[in-house]
Scaffold this active site. Structure first.
Site, PDB file in Angstrom:
ATOM      1  N   ASP A 180       4.778 107.974 -44.674  1.00  8.60           N
ATOM      2  CA  ASP A 180       4.612 108.974 -43.630  1.00  8.60           C
ATOM      3  C   ASP A 180       5.949 109.631 -43.294  1.00  8.60           C
ATOM      4  O   ASP A 180       6.945 108.940 -43.104  1.00  8.60           O
ATOM      5  CB  ASP A 180       4.055 108.277 -42.392  1.00  8.60           C
ATOM      6  CG  ASP A 180       3.300 109.218 -41.473  1.00  8.60           C
ATOM      7  OD1 ASP A 180       3.065 110.366 -41.884  1.00  8.60           O
ATOM      8  OD2 ASP A 180       2.955 108.795 -40.365  1.00  8.60           O
ATOM      9  N   CYS A 236       3.425 109.094 -36.012  1.00  7.36           N
ATOM     10  CA  CYS A 236       4.092 110.269 -35.451  1.00  7.36           C
ATOM     11  C   CYS A 236       4.562 110.107 -34.006  1.00  7.36           C
ATOM     12  O   CYS A 236       5.655 110.597 -33.673  1.00  7.36           O
ATOM     13  CB  CYS A 236       3.223 111.517 -35.616  1.00  7.36           C
ATOM     14  SG  CYS A 236       1.459 111.262 -35.416  1.00  7.36           S
ATOM     15  N   LYS A 296      -3.910 122.095 -41.620  1.00  8.63           N
ATOM     16  CA  LYS A 296      -3.257 121.315 -42.672  1.00  8.63           C
ATOM     17  C   LYS A 296      -3.619 121.866 -44.044  1.00  8.63           C
ATOM     18  O   LYS A 296      -4.658 122.506 -44.238  1.00  8.63           O
ATOM     19  CB  LYS A 296      -3.650 119.842 -42.591  1.00  8.63           C
ATOM     20  CG  LYS A 296      -5.112 119.548 -42.942  1.00  8.63           C
ATOM     21  CD  LYS A 296      -5.414 118.059 -42.885  1.00  8.63           C
ATOM     22  CE  LYS A 296      -6.888 117.789 -43.216  1.00  8.63           C
ATOM     23  NZ  LYS A 296      -7.226 116.358 -43.149  1.00  8.63           N
ATOM     24  N   HIS A 305       3.969 117.266 -40.235  1.00  2.44           N
ATOM     25  CA  HIS A 305       3.574 115.949 -40.730  1.00  2.44           C
ATOM     26  C   HIS A 305       3.323 116.049 -42.236  1.00  2.44           C
ATOM     27  O   HIS A 305       2.749 117.036 -42.710  1.00  2.44           O
ATOM     28  CB  HIS A 305       2.268 115.483 -40.090  1.00  2.44           C
ATOM     29  CG  HIS A 305       2.222 115.530 -38.596  1.00  2.44           C
ATOM     30  ND1 HIS A 305       2.068 114.409 -37.819  1.00  2.44           N
ATOM     31  CD2 HIS A 305       2.288 116.571 -37.723  1.00  2.44           C
ATOM     32  CE1 HIS A 305       2.035 114.742 -36.545  1.00  2.44           C
ATOM     33  NE2 HIS A 305       2.160 116.061 -36.456  1.00  2.44           N
ATOM     34  N   HIS A 328       7.947 113.059 -41.092  1.00  2.00           N
ATOM     35  CA  HIS A 328       7.858 114.145 -40.120  1.00  2.00           C
ATOM     36  C   HIS A 328       9.138 114.964 -40.180  1.00  2.00           C
ATOM     37  O   HIS A 328      10.234 114.415 -40.104  1.00  2.00           O
ATOM     38  CB  HIS A 328       7.620 113.595 -38.716  1.00  2.00           C
ATOM     39  CG  HIS A 328       6.328 112.845 -38.612  1.00  2.00           C
ATOM     40  ND1 HIS A 328       6.239 111.479 -38.816  1.00  2.00           N
ATOM     41  CD2 HIS A 328       5.066 113.286 -38.396  1.00  2.00           C
ATOM     42  CE1 HIS A 328       4.980 111.115 -38.709  1.00  2.00           C
ATOM     43  NE2 HIS A 328       4.247 112.185 -38.459  1.00  2.00           N
ATOM     44  N   GLN A 365       1.304 103.955 -44.856  1.00  6.22           N
ATOM     45  CA  GLN A 365       1.477 105.381 -45.149  1.00  6.22           C
ATOM     46  C   GLN A 365       2.923 105.668 -45.531  1.00  6.22           C
ATOM     47  O   GLN A 365       3.848 105.158 -44.898  1.00  6.22           O
ATOM     48  CB  GLN A 365       1.140 106.221 -43.920  1.00  6.22           C
ATOM     49  CG  GLN A 365      -0.322 106.371 -43.612  1.00  6.22           C
ATOM     50  CD  GLN A 365      -0.531 107.334 -42.454  1.00  6.22           C
ATOM     51  OE1 GLN A 365       0.050 107.165 -41.393  1.00  6.22           O
ATOM     52  NE2 GLN A 365      -1.355 108.341 -42.659  1.00  6.22           N
ATOM     53  N   ARG A 396      -6.806 101.432 -38.556  1.00  4.75           N
ATOM     54  CA  ARG A 396      -7.849 102.344 -38.090  1.00  4.75           C
ATOM     55  C   ARG A 396      -9.192 101.622 -38.081  1.00  4.75           C
ATOM     56  O   ARG A 396      -9.553 100.947 -39.044  1.00  4.75           O
ATOM     57  CB  ARG A 396      -7.887 103.602 -38.963  1.00  4.75           C
ATOM     58  CG  ARG A 396      -6.578 104.364 -38.843  1.00  4.75           C
ATOM     59  CD  ARG A 396      -6.552 105.686 -39.539  1.00  4.75           C
ATOM     60  NE  ARG A 396      -5.252 106.325 -39.348  1.00  4.75           N
ATOM     61  CZ  ARG A 396      -4.878 107.454 -39.940  1.00  4.75           C
ATOM     62  NH1 ARG A 396      -5.697 108.075 -40.770  1.00  4.75           N
ATOM     63  NH2 ARG A 396      -3.671 107.957 -39.706  1.00  4.75           N
TER      64      ARG A 396
END
Length: 656
Positions: free
Chosen positions: A396, A347, A481, A529, A398, A394, A376
């Site tokens: 991912d 992000c 979330k 997100h 946005h 991911q 991570r």
């Protein structure tokens, strides 16, 4: 003078001194009560005006009480067999319980068998769980030989969040000890605990011990390593047997074992823990997943972007990740005299793409998407195959929207996510709403912003008609979330994709994101997100277990295999291979020296959806014989029909 109490919504008059058990004495399923919203023992004396609800043994609260009581019985059995064992903590957990012990020699399977046998004896004795309140000083005197209990007493003032399991032992108010009393009233054992517990050990209907493992005291690897014994307890013997069957089935489906058997992926020690590599066949599945979700994102209005694996450390201070998620990131790398970090999320970089030029309200929603590989720093004890890794990709995305567009975008993302799960055959799911705990300082932003964001997510999630389960305190530091919780083929729940409402990162204090509104003013967008798979690796691990490795044809690494009866039939199958491959089918011909029956077994072991068998009669008739992985067979299928059957099954995502 009688007392007025409300029992399960109905008002009753009872005598002074009445205890909760007397209200439910005709229902053997009731093992505790909820009085004024608090769980209590059935021995609780009632007061005027109390609101009382029964707690059945097979309810969620009842199972927790059953398992916690069984953990006490286990600890008693351990100390009877191993008198030098010191007590740690013993809470209920999902589907079971554990208790930690400080012992000189780790427990063996034979030790566990002895403990379970002694537990059965204690259960049969019908010992009474008896609660008594106690002062801190008296508790220290009584438990002077239990150093870990003494430490918990010292943590009492902050027990709500000070230690793993501490609140189970000491509660948030005064201390209490539970005595296990024999039928003659003599003391059999005692433990520091807030309760509640079953009335007696005889109310434990079904349990078994599972395994032992090392565990650090209070979950801190700086502390001493204790020995943890895990067990499970259920309301009926049938429930216990069903649970053990589920465990057996889960072991059969374990994606780590199947990954090796099907040659999909591995976890080489030379690379490092939590860093998987994908073999060619696993790579096929991974590519299919990526191709699918990339195409779907584009169809849903997302634009594909790419960002690097590392960035200057300051970027993650701006985003708030280092102050609030620093323990989950790898240590800094020194490059050109400055500190860089492996990214743990995409992000911050997407925000820089948004900020790279002036944006107009006409561009919103602006949807950015990538397969961002992130890293991570997970603790070694939680790494588990593909489902908990240190490096993963991911899907991912946005979405940058106006506040007015936010509800519609959340709905769009949820619908997208659920349709994706449906396409992958995971169509049993519910939603979970994670909100902040206002008493903790890990959350940033104003009360008003949190209230508005939470309201948007809750209203959109409720409108789906799906079950919505609250998750207090489970929000990310920057916003609430909604996550999709999917059940697999054997009923286990997995957290899949998430949608997060973020009003913090776009703010002037962070990335200062702006768009020019219709009236010419500069406004702050809302950032949403979302990750549909969550991670490619984890989703694949879940799919392997969901299907037990028997993927639907469209996802299978090898969709069909040709098996010749004799070597002279190989050429016929090679001609079929040309036609199938032209249709995009992953088709292999087994021209090995193995006997035909061994080739069939090999294909079944590899869980290939279609086996195409060819002998002399098939060649003569310009046909094949079909054998499916469930063992069924269909003979004399023309080549054209065979090709159509395979192609249709793949393109229409048919399960065979």
């Amino acid at each position: 003078m009688s007392l007025s109490v409300t029992v399960a919504g109905a008002q009753q008059q009872v005598d002074p001194g009445t205890r909760a058990w007397q209200l439910f004495s005709d229902d053997p399923q009731v093992i505790a009560a909820r009085v004024g919203g608090d769980l209590v023992d059935l021995s609780r004396e009632l007061a005027d005006g109390d609101e009382v609800e029964p707690v059945a043994i097979d309810s969620p609260d009842g199972l927790d009480i059953l398992r916690h009581s069984t953990a006490h019985v286990m600890a008693q059995a351990v100390q009877e067999l191993f008198p030098d064992a010191k007590l740690g903590i013993g809470p209920p957990i999902t589907d079971g319980f554990y208790y930690d012990f400080d012992v000189e020699i780790p427990f063996t399977p034979e030790d566990l068998a002895k403990v379970e046998s002694r537990m059965k004896k204690i259960v049969k004795e019908g010992q009474k769980f008896s609660r008594r309140e106690i002062s801190d000083d008296d508790a220290r005197a009584e438990l002077a030989d239990e150093p870990y209990k003494l430490e918990l007493i010292g943590l009492k003032s902050t027990a709500g969040g000070a230690a793993e399991g501490a609140s189970v032992e000491v509660g948030e108010g005064g201390l209490s000890i539970y005595d296990n009393l024999k039928r003659d009233g003599s003391l059999a054992w005692k433990d520091l605990c807030r309760g509640p517990h079953l009335p007696t050990t005889k109310r434990i209907p079904a349990f078994t011990l599972m395994r032992s493992a090392a565990a650090y005291w209070r979950g801190d690897e700086k502390n001493k390593q204790l020995q943890r014994i895990y067990g499970t307890a259920w309301a009926t013997k049938e429930d216990l047997e069903a649970h053990l069957h589920r465990i057996e089935e889960a072991q059969r489906r374990d994606h780590r074992r199947l990954g090796t058997e099907l040659d999909l992926y591995s976890f080489p020690d030379e690379i490092g823990s939590g860093l998987p590599v994908f073999h060619p066949r696993g790579g096929v599945i991974k590519r299919e997943m990526e191709d699918y979700v990339r195409r779907r994102h584009i169809e849903e209005g997302f634009e594909y972007v790419g960002t690097p694996h590392i960035a200057k450390e300051g970027l993650f201070y701006t985003s708030g990740h280092l102050p609030h998620y620093g323990e989950g990131m790898f240590p800094a790398l020194e490059i050109d005299g400055g500190d860089y970090r492996l990214k743990a999320m995409n992000c911050p970089m997407h925000n820089l793409i948004f900020r790279s030029r002036q944006r107009s309200y006409r561009e919103l929603p602006l949807r950015l998407f990538e397969f961002g590989h992130v890293y991570r720093n997970e603790k070694s004890g939680v790494i588990h195959g593909l489902t908990r890794v240190r490096g993963f990709a991911q899907d991912d995305s946005h979405s940058y929207v106006t506040p007015e567009q936010a509800p519609g975008e959340v709905a769009h993302l949820l619908n997208f996510m659920l349709s994706l799960l449906d396409d992958f055959g995971m169509d049993d799911y519910y939603l979970e709403l994670s909100t902040r705990d206002a008493s903790k300082d890990k959350f940033i932003g104003s009360d008003e912003d949190w209230e508005n964001a939470t309201k948007v997510l809750e209203e959109v999630a409720t409108a789906t008609g799906l079950e919505l389960v609250p998750d207090p305190g489970g929000a990310a530091y920057y916003g609430p979330k909604v996550s999709v919780q999917a059940r697999d083929a054997i009923g286990r729940t997995w957290q899949m994709g998430t949608v997060q409402y973020d009003f913090n990162m776009p703010s002037a204090d962070r990335f200062n994101l702006e768009y020019v509104a219709a009236d010419g003013t500069r406004q702050q967008p809302v950032m949403i997100h979302s990750a549909k798979f969550g991670s490619i690796e984890r989703f694949m691990g879940v799919l392997v277990e969901h299907y037990a490795g028997a993927f639907p044809p469209w996802l299978a690494p090898v969709q069909a295999v040709g098996i010749p009866v004799a070597e002279r039939h190989v050429e016929y199958l090679e001609r079929l291979a040309v036609r199938l491959r032209a249709e995009g089918i992953r088709f292999e011909v087994d021209d090995s020296d193995e006997r035909m029956q061994k080739k069939i077994r090999n294909a079944q072991t590899q869980k290939v959806p279609f086996m195409v068998l060819v002998g002399d009669k098939d060649v003569e008739a310009n046909a094949v014989s079909f054998r499916f992985r469930n063992g069924e067979q269909e003979n004399g299928v023309s080549l054209d029909d065979a090709i159509d059957k395979i192609v249709t099954a793949v393109r229409e995502r048919v399960q065979v």
